[in-house]
Design a protein around this motif. Structure first.
Motif, mmCIF file in Angstrom:
data_model
loop_
_atom_site.group_PDB
_atom_site.id
_atom_site.type_symbol
_atom_site.label_atom_id
_atom_site.label_comp_id
_atom_site.label_asym_id
_atom_site.label_seq_id
_atom_site.Cartn_x
_atom_site.Cartn_y
_atom_site.Cartn_z
ATOM 1 N N SER A 40 -13.439 -33.848 94.375
ATOM 2 C CA SER A 40 -12.438 -34.568 94.061
ATOM 3 C C SER A 40 -12.258 -34.745 92.737
ATOM 4 C CB SER A 40 -12.218 -35.853 94.912
ATOM 5 O OG SER A 40 -13.256 -36.755 94.341
ATOM 6 N N ALA A 41 -11.130 -35.177 92.272
ATOM 7 C CA ALA A 41 -10.902 -35.675 90.765
ATOM 8 C C ALA A 41 -11.838 -36.777 90.434
ATOM 9 C CB ALA A 41 -9.466 -35.921 90.490
ATOM 10 N N ASP A 42 -11.863 -37.694 91.348
ATOM 11 C CA ASP A 42 -12.753 -38.980 91.105
ATOM 12 C C ASP A 42 -14.317 -38.584 90.903
ATOM 13 O OD1 ASP A 42 -10.624 -40.807 91.191
ATOM 14 O OD2 ASP A 42 -10.839 -41.384 93.299
ATOM 15 N N GLU A 43 -14.755 -37.683 91.565
ATOM 16 C CA GLU A 43 -16.023 -37.150 91.671
ATOM 17 C C GLU A 43 -16.415 -36.376 90.306
ATOM 18 O OE1 GLU A 43 -17.400 -36.514 96.309
ATOM 19 O OE2 GLU A 43 -15.805 -35.260 95.282
ATOM 20 N N ILE A 44 -15.268 -35.645 89.946
ATOM 21 C CA ILE A 44 -15.422 -34.927 88.508
ATOM 22 C C ILE A 44 -15.682 -36.011 87.394
ATOM 23 C CG2 ILE A 44 -14.350 -33.241 86.950
ATOM 24 C CD1 ILE A 44 -13.095 -31.806 89.428
ATOM 25 N N VAL A 45 -14.748 -36.713 87.311
ATOM 26 C CA VAL A 45 -14.478 -37.859 86.548
ATOM 27 C C VAL A 45 -16.029 -38.462 86.453
ATOM 28 C CG1 VAL A 45 -13.708 -39.938 85.614
ATOM 29 C CG2 VAL A 45 -12.294 -38.038 86.225
ATOM 30 N N ALA A 46 -16.570 -38.962 87.551
ATOM 31 C CA ALA A 46 -17.736 -39.685 87.727
ATOM 32 C C ALA A 46 -18.949 -38.851 86.974
ATOM 33 C CB ALA A 46 -18.298 -40.048 89.278
ATOM 34 N N HIS A 47 -18.759 -37.624 87.303
ATOM 35 C CA HIS A 47 -20.095 -36.908 86.725
ATOM 36 C C HIS A 47 -19.746 -36.775 85.348
ATOM 37 C CE1 HIS A 47 -22.897 -33.720 86.025
ATOM 38 N NE2 HIS A 47 -21.908 -33.138 85.305
ATOM 39 N N ILE A 48 -18.796 -36.553 84.755
ATOM 40 C CA ILE A 48 -18.593 -36.382 83.414
ATOM 41 C C ILE A 48 -18.910 -37.757 82.622
ATOM 42 C CG2 ILE A 48 -16.576 -36.078 81.639
ATOM 43 C CD1 ILE A 48 -15.369 -34.081 83.681
ATOM 44 N N ALA A 49 -18.617 -38.759 83.142
ATOM 45 C CA ALA A 49 -18.894 -40.131 82.660
ATOM 46 C C ALA A 49 -20.336 -40.344 82.594
ATOM 47 C CB ALA A 49 -18.302 -41.192 83.504
ATOM 48 N N ARG A 50 -21.093 -40.104 83.816
ATOM 49 C CA ARG A 50 -22.266 -40.194 83.845
ATOM 50 C C ARG A 50 -23.080 -39.329 82.609
ATOM 51 N NH1 ARG A 50 -21.651 -40.328 89.201
ATOM 52 N NH2 ARG A 50 -21.848 -38.234 89.357
ATOM 53 N N PHE A 51 -22.764 -37.977 82.552
ATOM 54 C CA PHE A 51 -23.159 -36.906 81.786
ATOM 55 C C PHE A 51 -22.891 -37.330 80.242
ATOM 56 C CE2 PHE A 51 -22.574 -32.809 79.480
ATOM 57 C CZ PHE A 51 -23.731 -32.418 79.089
ATOM 58 N N VAL A 52 -21.911 -37.631 79.935
ATOM 59 C CA VAL A 52 -21.396 -38.174 78.473
ATOM 60 C C VAL A 52 -21.943 -39.234 78.027
ATOM 61 C CG1 VAL A 52 -19.598 -38.937 76.983
ATOM 62 C CG2 VAL A 52 -19.312 -36.629 78.555
ATOM 63 N N SER A 53 -21.913 -40.555 78.823
ATOM 64 C CA SER A 53 -22.924 -41.577 78.571
ATOM 65 C C SER A 53 -24.303 -41.444 78.409
ATOM 66 C CB SER A 53 -22.493 -42.840 79.644
ATOM 67 O OG SER A 53 -22.860 -42.435 80.855
ATOM 68 N N GLY A 54 -25.021 -40.774 79.310
ATOM 69 C CA GLY A 54 -26.304 -40.220 79.073
ATOM 70 C C GLY A 54 -26.539 -39.659 77.602
ATOM 71 N N LEU A 55 -25.591 -38.555 77.385
ATOM 72 C CA LEU A 55 -25.913 -38.180 76.121
ATOM 73 C C LEU A 55 -25.858 -39.138 74.778
ATOM 74 C CD1 LEU A 55 -24.382 -34.696 76.288
ATOM 75 C CD2 LEU A 55 -26.594 -35.182 76.096
ATOM 76 N N TRP A 56 -24.715 -39.961 74.999
ATOM 77 C CA TRP A 56 -24.096 -41.138 73.840
ATOM 78 C C TRP A 56 -25.597 -42.130 73.880
ATOM 79 C CZ3 TRP A 56 -21.094 -45.856 74.963
ATOM 80 C CH2 TRP A 56 -20.701 -46.167 73.608
ATOM 81 N N GLN A 57 -26.061 -42.378 75.025
ATOM 82 C CA GLN A 57 -27.144 -43.339 75.023
ATOM 83 C C GLN A 57 -28.531 -42.727 74.302
ATOM 84 O OE1 GLN A 57 -28.230 -45.020 78.576
ATOM 85 N NE2 GLN A 57 -29.436 -46.478 78.070
ATOM 86 N N ILE A 58 -28.710 -41.541 74.121
ATOM 87 C CA ILE A 58 -29.682 -40.732 73.504
ATOM 88 C C ILE A 58 -29.630 -41.106 72.011
ATOM 89 C CG2 ILE A 58 -30.926 -38.716 72.757
ATOM 90 C CD1 ILE A 58 -29.871 -37.496 75.430
ATOM 91 N N HIS A 59 -28.403 -41.305 71.472
ATOM 92 C CA HIS A 59 -28.265 -41.609 70.063
ATOM 93 C C HIS A 59 -29.205 -41.081 69.092
ATOM 94 C CE1 HIS A 59 -25.697 -45.189 68.689
ATOM 95 N NE2 HIS A 59 -26.656 -45.030 67.545
ATOM 96 N N ALA A 60 -28.906 -39.826 69.183
ATOM 97 C CA ALA A 60 -29.610 -39.027 68.110
ATOM 98 C C ALA A 60 -29.637 -38.985 66.792
ATOM 99 C CB ALA A 60 -29.542 -37.576 68.388
ATOM 100 N N PHE A 61 -28.523 -39.789 66.264
ATOM 101 C CA PHE A 61 -28.275 -39.880 64.777
ATOM 102 C C PHE A 61 -28.192 -41.254 64.239
ATOM 103 C CE2 PHE A 61 -25.616 -36.232 66.786
ATOM 104 C CZ PHE A 61 -26.390 -35.339 66.067
ATOM 105 N N GLY A 62 -28.536 -41.577 63.220
ATOM 106 C CA GLY A 62 -28.485 -42.668 62.533
ATOM 107 C C GLY A 62 -27.127 -43.335 62.423
ATOM 108 N N GLU A 63 -26.164 -42.420 62.204
ATOM 109 C CA GLU A 63 -24.886 -42.762 62.087
ATOM 110 C C GLU A 63 -24.064 -41.824 62.735
ATOM 111 O OE1 GLU A 63 -23.110 -45.526 61.076
ATOM 112 O OE2 GLU A 63 -25.069 -46.757 60.752
ATOM 113 N N GLY A 64 -22.834 -42.060 63.181
ATOM 114 C CA GLY A 64 -21.950 -41.287 63.740
ATOM 115 C C GLY A 64 -21.956 -40.816 65.218
ATOM 116 N N ASN A 65 -23.015 -41.694 66.084
ATOM 117 C CA ASN A 65 -23.068 -41.113 67.385
ATOM 118 C C ASN A 65 -22.015 -41.205 68.133
ATOM 119 O OD1 ASN A 65 -26.110 -40.470 67.736
ATOM 120 N ND2 ASN A 65 -26.237 -42.345 66.554
ATOM 121 N N THR A 66 -21.088 -42.260 68.038
ATOM 122 C CA THR A 66 -19.751 -42.201 68.796
ATOM 123 C C THR A 66 -18.793 -41.245 68.417
ATOM 124 O OG1 THR A 66 -20.136 -44.505 69.215
ATOM 125 C CG2 THR A 66 -18.139 -43.767 69.489
#
Length: 82
Positions: A40-66
Motif C-alpha cells: 500500500s502507499a502507507d507501507e511504501i512511505v514507511a519503508h522509504i522513511a526508514r531507509f532514508v532516516s537510516g542513511l541520514w543517521q550514518i552521518h558520513a560527512f562533517g557538513e552537508g548531511n541533511t
C-alpha cells in the motif's frame, strides 16, 4: 549529536567513523532486497522513511548531511517511481 531543524531541534545519535562503511553497506543491501510489489502507499512511505532516516543517521560527512540526504532521497524516489 547535533540538533536538527527538521526534527524541531531534537538530535540524532550518529555513528562513529569506523562503522560508516559497514552501516552504509547494510542499509543499501537491505533496500536492494526489498520489494515494493503489492504494498500500500502507507507501507511504501514507511519503508522509504526508514531507509532514508537510516542513511541520514550514518552521518558520513562533517557538513552537508541533511542536504546530501535530501538530494539522495529525490534521486532515489525518481529511480523507484512505480
Amino acid at each position: 549529536m547535533k540538533k536538527e531543524w527538521v526534527l524541531n531541534g531534537d538530535s540524532v545519535s550518529y555513528l562513529n567513523w569506523e562503522d560508516l562503511r559497514r552501516a552504509i553497506d547494510y542499509d543499501l543491501e537491505q533496500d536492494r532486497n526489498f520489494s515494493y510489489a503489492g504494498l500500500s502507499a502507507d507501507e511504501i512511505v514507511a519503508h522509504i522513511a526508514r531507509f532514508v532516516s537510516g542513511l541520514w543517521q550514518i552521518h558520513a560527512f562533517g557538513e552537508g548531511n541533511t542536504r546530501t540526504t535530501a538530494v539522495f532521497t529525490i534521486l532515489y524516489l525518481r529511480s523507484i517511481w512505480l
